[in-house]
Design a protein around this motif. Structure first.
Motif, PDB file in Angstrom:
ATOM      1  N   TYR A  62       0.819  -1.215   0.000  1.00 25.99           N
ATOM      2  CA  TYR A  62       0.000   0.000   0.000  1.00 25.99           C
ATOM      3  C   TYR A  62       0.859   1.273   0.000  1.00 25.99           C
ATOM      4  CZ  TYR A  62      -4.173  -2.765   1.163  1.00 25.99           C
ATOM      5  OH  TYR A  62      -5.217  -3.654   1.146  1.00 25.99           O
ATOM      6  N   GLY A  68       0.402  -3.419  -6.955  1.00 27.98           N
ATOM      7  CA  GLY A  68       0.538  -4.179  -5.721  1.00 27.98           C
ATOM      8  C   GLY A  68      -0.711  -4.941  -5.354  1.00 27.98           C
ATOM      9  N   MET A  69      -0.502  -5.981  -4.570  1.00 30.21           N
ATOM     10  CA  MET A  69      -1.644  -6.756  -4.074  1.00 30.21           C
ATOM     11  C   MET A  69      -1.397  -7.191  -2.637  1.00 30.21           C
ATOM     12  SD  MET A  69      -3.323 -10.368  -5.276  1.00 30.21           S
ATOM     13  CE  MET A  69      -3.602  -9.968  -6.975  1.00 30.21           C
ATOM     14  N   HIS A  70      -2.323  -6.806  -1.780  1.00 28.25           N
ATOM     15  CA  HIS A  70      -2.318  -7.235  -0.379  1.00 28.25           C
ATOM     16  C   HIS A  70      -3.252  -8.437  -0.339  1.00 28.25           C
ATOM     17  CE1 HIS A  70      -3.900  -6.287   3.925  1.00 28.25           C
ATOM     18  NE2 HIS A  70      -2.786  -6.978   4.025  1.00 28.25           N
ATOM     19  N   SER A  71      -2.685  -9.632  -0.312  1.00 25.92           N
ATOM     20  CA  SER A  71      -3.518 -10.820  -0.551  1.00 25.92           C
ATOM     21  C   SER A  71      -4.002 -11.445   0.748  1.00 25.92           C
ATOM     22  CB  SER A  71      -2.761 -11.815  -1.430  1.00 25.92           C
ATOM     23  OG  SER A  71      -1.760 -12.495  -0.702  1.00 25.92           O
ATOM     24  N   ILE A  72      -3.971 -12.750   0.855  1.00 33.85           N
ATOM     25  CA  ILE A  72      -4.449 -13.423   2.060  1.00 33.85           C
ATOM     26  C   ILE A  72      -3.285 -14.101   2.772  1.00 33.85           C
ATOM     27  CG2 ILE A  72      -6.862 -13.659   1.389  1.00 33.85           C
ATOM     28  CD1 ILE A  72      -6.235 -16.481   0.400  1.00 33.85           C
ATOM     29  N   PHE A  79       0.295 -16.328  -5.315  1.00 31.11           N
ATOM     30  CA  PHE A  79      -0.184 -15.257  -6.196  1.00 31.11           C
ATOM     31  C   PHE A  79       0.943 -14.828  -7.136  1.00 31.11           C
ATOM     32  CE2 PHE A  79      -3.048 -14.913  -2.587  1.00 31.11           C
ATOM     33  CZ  PHE A  79      -4.271 -14.650  -3.166  1.00 31.11           C
TER      34      PHE A  79
ATOM     35  N   LEU B 335     -11.470 -13.280  -1.747  1.00 28.56           N
ATOM     36  CA  LEU B 335     -10.532 -12.220  -2.141  1.00 28.56           C
ATOM     37  C   LEU B 335     -10.748 -11.836  -3.600  1.00 28.56           C
ATOM     38  CD1 LEU B 335      -7.974 -10.455  -1.478  1.00 28.56           C
ATOM     39  CD2 LEU B 335      -6.637 -12.317  -2.473  1.00 28.56           C
ATOM     40  N   LEU B 339     -11.514  -8.174  -4.797  1.00 24.19           N
ATOM     41  CA  LEU B 339     -10.562  -7.542  -5.717  1.00 24.19           C
ATOM     42  C   LEU B 339     -11.272  -7.121  -6.995  1.00 24.19           C
ATOM     43  CD1 LEU B 339      -7.397  -9.871  -5.554  1.00 24.19           C
ATOM     44  CD2 LEU B 339      -7.795  -7.742  -4.324  1.00 24.19           C
ATOM     45  N   LEU B 341     -11.719  -9.083  -9.783  1.00 27.74           N
ATOM     46  CA  LEU B 341     -10.942  -9.543 -10.932  1.00 27.74           C
ATOM     47  C   LEU B 341     -11.717 -10.677 -11.585  1.00 27.74           C
ATOM     48  CD1 LEU B 341      -7.300  -9.646  -9.515  1.00 27.74           C
ATOM     49  CD2 LEU B 341      -8.122  -8.204 -11.388  1.00 27.74           C
ATOM     50  N   ILE B 474      -4.332  -3.282  -4.880  1.00 26.15           N
ATOM     51  CA  ILE B 474      -5.602  -3.890  -4.533  1.00 26.15           C
ATOM     52  C   ILE B 474      -5.356  -4.855  -3.385  1.00 26.15           C
ATOM     53  CG2 ILE B 474      -6.634  -3.647  -6.832  1.00 26.15           C
ATOM     54  CD1 ILE B 474      -5.855  -6.498  -7.439  1.00 26.15           C
ATOM     55  N   GLY B 475      -6.415  -5.180  -2.669  1.00 26.22           N
ATOM     56  CA  GLY B 475      -6.209  -6.072  -1.534  1.00 26.22           C
ATOM     57  C   GLY B 475      -7.511  -6.495  -0.896  1.00 26.22           C
TER      58      GLY B 475
END
Lengths: 338, 618
Positions: A62, A68-72, A79, B335, B339, B341, B474-475
């Motif tokens: 962020y 960017g991706m703030h995933s799990i 990912f 997610l 997101l 997507l 994204i998140g």
């Protein structure tokens, strides 16, 4: 016509979002060094992607003005593998913590490393769970008293670098949040390496585990407690650079230089050794018996997953030609109805 | 050609029939699946309509000769349009007593029973847990036309010259059985001879043995006294065009390759092997020259996460699994939903709960698809109705996913996945393009990029890494409307939950209206979904032709429902919902429309028979 690439400054890699880590957190330093490193390597910003899991460190994307991706929780390497498989042109960074990558996400870290996907995994190791407010982590020392272990933890801790080496990690390094020059240099080396790069960063959580790496950061003690690895150089450390690591049989030992012991008697670092034996041995060296090594433990070339995946696509196209739908539909036995 | 036995060259009387249902049953190592699929292909090539039902145990090789190890393959071939593999069997081939005891109940009175008597010894009876030889039953010959053949002995004799080990020789006896059935139904041997050559060509002794066994089976029929007449099923009057035989999982794979091509995308599959979904992974991994990238992940979670990663990168990304795997993927699917997507999550449903009945069929993951994620997480759900229908369902799923920027859940099942039927092959040029736009680069001084700004479909832009000036994050944390920045604002969260839900509901504007087959209004509407289509449509057809007031609405879209569904439900006095679960669609229909429907539920790991549905009206 020549197009002039605009020169980006570290600040250009920062997003407009307020950074919300606790004041004094080691993450700030890592963020700053990352921005500097990216500005220095001059790779296009729009082709840079940060992917994280869950935890304090995982808020990192962020704060970067890249994709960017703030995933799990724990899954960032998966990912990243999917992204890199379809977009080998991107530089993909995985930002993770000791809980994220070694507890819930241990499986994905292992497989990203053994596949040797061309991603850069930066593990912020603070040896504690921060975002869930202070439970012990898989790198916490045995006996750790936390909210969930009032009588002390009974789990044996993992050494992140040993895990990486066990997965045949081809680039394995360690640095320290406040050792900013070393950290910047290490991040750049990780980025330059083709294949999976794994960097453990000692990171201070000043709220729940303050001083966990004090021995390695205190001005007074750090030179005695940290061994900075340099490829092809003897392993010397100490404030007066009078101590070294020597191999006794297959066991390392700390020796004092002089008194008949010269540099030539010491272990010489070889990050290019094809077998990870030396790197593994170095990863096992811990305080207080040994100085803890930082730097690049291992950096060898190995076949890269996304390269091989895409070569198979190319090879299939060369053999069969680019696929045609009508040929696909009509493959095998067909019959006409009139 | 000397290798081809001519169709119905026999002097025996030939009986013309409109359809035949044949089941081959034996040990799971006996090659019944191969035999059955060969009979299917050959029948399809002969111009019959075909529908199949493979039924095999979860164990690769359950203890030999036991009831648990019985593997069966059922095929119906017909001179008319058929939609099911048939209820009752016209012919049953049993390779051992265990196969006899577990299958004889399905053979119609007067049907043909073909027995490998060599496997009816005391040892075989013990293994099958039966006391005495069932062939000694005096009623047997009264109820069925029984053809006893010492298949093992005859097969050994047929391949004797090749000097193979007994073990290898005995493995050919399924080809002997096949040859006999081919003779019985006047099937051409050539397609199977070609198959043998292709499959075993590099092992000449094996291909030679199988070929000899196949011909020996045919010749045995030709010379034996036991069969009084053979059968002929004339070609079906199908819609003109080129056909091929296709299985459900194969059609899904082809549909995905096609959807990718139609949308100018390369296909990525992230998957972890699981029955009965793995064949999609196998099929897609063969099509690399279409730019298909398959990733066999370390687990179900990595499979779906890699899929989301690939979707972020701009690929057409899909993941395939079955119920237990979908359970593991739940968090990541949520997610994908937040997101926003596009991707397709394919669930080949099998018997549940937990590991359940891995090789059997069921429709019991509808609740999981509707409600199986934390938080407010609605997703569109689409379900194919038959093996060949999987092709267009995959394409439609991708149209919805890419238009609305959302993961689409596709619910197939084990019955559709492994079943086969003729597929009218489309012309690639006739298939419509799928238009996908990615926003282009943005100038430094232009307005800021808003990754969550919505269009008239409420879809957000699909900006992909590599696009200058569109860098964004994204998140899984709740995001501010339009900017996509992390937001904990209470009103914003409510607004975003409502927006995401509204987006799913808006898909009803895109999908076609529900069609009704049979009566358009009247006494009873059969409301079904997924793989029960064949049994339901056949039952309704029979009822309508008998003058009963019955209509049939087969749902392809389960979320959102077609916009005219409520009206249709109101046109009938009663609604009957047959499902291979304990009433999941029924519950959803009741909650959506406050409608009390009648239910027909079955969870036996097997599809409905037409008779079971029809019985509700008689």
């Amino acid at each position: 016509m020549s197009t002039e690439l605009p020169v980006l400054k570290p600040a250009d890699f920062g997003s407009d979002q307020d950074v919300r880590w606790c004041p004094g957190c080691g993450d700030y330093s890592i963020l700053a060094q990352m921005k500097k490193a990216l500005a220095e390597q001059a790779f296009p910003r729009e082709k840079t992607v940060f992917i994280s899991g869950i935890g304090c460190s995982s808020r990192f994307p962020y704060y970067m003005n890249t994709y960017g991706m703030h995933s799990i929780h724990g899954r960032a390497p998966a990912f990243a593998t999917g992204l890199k498989s379809v977009r080998p042109d991107l530089q993909v960074w995985v930002i993770t913590g000791d809980g994220d990558s070694l507890s819930i996400g241990g499986n994905h870290l292992m497989h990203a490393l053994r596949r040797n996907v061309d991603i850069n995994i930066i593990l912020f190791n603070n040896r504690i769970y921060g975002l869930t407010k202070g439970q012990y982590s898989p790198t916490s020392e045995t006996g750790k008293v936390t909210k969930s272990t009032p009588m002390g933890s009974i789990d044996n801790p993992l050494t992140p670098l040993s895990v990486a080496m066990g997965c045949d990690g081809a680039f394995v390094a360690r640095s320290i949040d406040v050792n900013i020059k070393h950290l910047g240099k290490t991040l750049l080396a990780a980025a330059a390496h083709k294949g999976a790069s794994f960097v453990e960063v000692y990171q201070n959580c000043n709220i729940f585990n303050d001083g966990a790496f004090k021995y390695a950061t205190d001005r007074e003690t750090k030179t005695d407690n940290v061994l900075e690895l340099e490829h092809g150089k003897p392993m010397i450390f100490g404030k007066d650079r009078d101590k070294g690591i020597r191999l006794n049989g297959i066991t390392p030992e700390v020796v004092e230089l002089g008194k008949g012991i010269t540099e030539d008697d010491l272990l010489f670092h070889d990050e290019k050794a094809s077998e990870p034996t030396l790197a593994f041995l170095l990863a096992r060296m811990r305080q207080p018996e040994f100085p803890e090594p930082i730097g690049v433990f291992r950096s060898v070339d190995a076949p890269v997953y996304d390269d091989m995946l895409n070569s198979q696509i190319e090879a299939a196209r060369e053999q069969k030609g680019t696929g045609e739908l009508d040929a696909l539909f009509n493959a095998g036995d067909t019959w006409e109805v009139s | 050609m000397s290798t081809t036995a001519p169709v119905n060259a026999s002097d025996r009387p030939v009986e013309n029939i409109s359809s035949a249902t044949v089941r081959l049953a034996g040990d799971s190592g006996d090659g019944m699946q191969l035999t059955g699929s060969q009979l299917t292909n050959t029948s399809a090539l002969a111009g019959n309509d075909v529908a199949t039902f493979p039924d095999f145990p979860a164990e690769i090789r359950a203890p030999r000769g036991t009831r648990a190890g019985v593997s069966g393959f059922q095929v119906q071939f017909a001179s008319e349009d058929i939609f099911t593999p048939g209820d009752q069997l016209d012919t049953l081939v049993v390779m051992n007593p265990a196969a006899y005891i577990t299958n004889i109940g399905d053979l119609r009175k007067g049907g043909t029973l073909v027995v490998n008597t060599d496997s009816f010894t005391d040892k075989d009876f013990r293994l099958a847990d039966i006391e005495e030889d069932p062939l000694d039953d005096p009623d047997l010959e009264n109820n069925y036309r029984v053809i006893k053949i010492g298949m093992t002995t005859l097969t050994r004799a047929a391949v004797e010259e090749l000097e193979l080990s007994t073990k290898i020789a005995d493995r050919c006896k399924n080809f002997f059985a096949m040859g006999f059935i081919y003779w019985l139904y006047g099937r051409d041997l050539q397609p199977t001879l070609t198959f043998i050559e292709q499959k075993f060509g590099n092992k000449p002794e094996i291909s030679g043995a199988n070929e000899r066994a196949l011909k020996a089976g045919w010749n045995f029929g030709e010379t034996t006294e036991s069969a009084l007449s053979t059968y002929h099923v004339t070609p079906a009057k199908l819609e003109p065009g080129t056909y091929r035989n296709i299985m459900g999982n194969q059609a899904l794979a082809l549909g995905c390759v096609t959807a990718a091509r139609l949308s100018g995308k390369e296909l990525f599959l992230g998957s972890y092997p699981i029955t009965p979904a793995s064949d999609i992974l196998h099929e897609l991994s063969r099509h690399k020259h279409f730019g298909v990238r398959t990733f066999q992940a370390e687990d179900e979670i990595a499979a779906v996460c890699s899929t989301i990663g690939a979707a972020f990168g701009g690929a057409m990304a899909i993941t395939t699994s079955s119920g237990p795997g979908i359970a593991l993927k739940g968090e990541a699917i949520g997610l994908g939903m937040i997101l926003e997507l596009p991707m397709i999550v394919i669930n080949i449903q099998r018997g549940g709960p937990s590991t359940g009945l891995p090789t059997k069929t069921e429709q019991s993951d509808l609740y999981q698809a509707m409600y199986g994620r934390n938080g407010e997480s609605p997703l569109p759900i689409i379900a194919p109705r038959s093996p060949s229908d999987c092709f267009r369902t995959a394409i439609e799923a991708w149209q919805i996913a890419s238009k609305y920027m959302i993961p689409v859940l596709l619910l197939s099942d084990g019955y559709i996945a492994n079943g086969a039927e003729p597929w009218l092959i489309p012309n690639a040029a006739d298939l419509p393009e799928i238009n996908i736009q990615h926003p282009g680069p943005r100038e430094e001084d232009a307005e800021p990029f808003l990754p969550y700004l919505r269009n008239e479909d409420l879809a957000r832009p699909w900006a992909i890494p590599g696009t200058k000036g569109l860098e964004h994050r994204i998140g899984g944390l709740e995001k501010q409307e339009n900017t996509g920045n992390v937001s904990y604002d209470p009103d914003n969260h409510q607004r975003m939950c409502e927006l995401r839900n509204e987006k799913v509901q808006k898909i009803a504007e895109f999908i076609p209206e529900q069609e009704v087959f049979g009566e358009q209004s009247g006494d009873v509407l059969v409301l079904s979904w997924g793989g029960t289509y064949g049994a339901c449509v056949t039952a309704v057809t029979r009822c309508v032709s008998d003058g009963l007031s019955v209509g049939h609405a087969h749902l392809r879209h389960l979320c959102p429902f077609p916009r005219n569904l409520e009206t249709i439900l109101g046109n009938f006095k009663k609604v009957l919902i047959p499902e291979l679960n304990l009433g999941q669609l029924n519950t959803i229909i009741r909650s959506e429309f406050l409608l009390e429907a009648e239910t027909l539920n079955k969870v036996k790991g097997r599809p409905f028979t037409v008779t079971e549905i029809e019985a509700k009206f008689r």
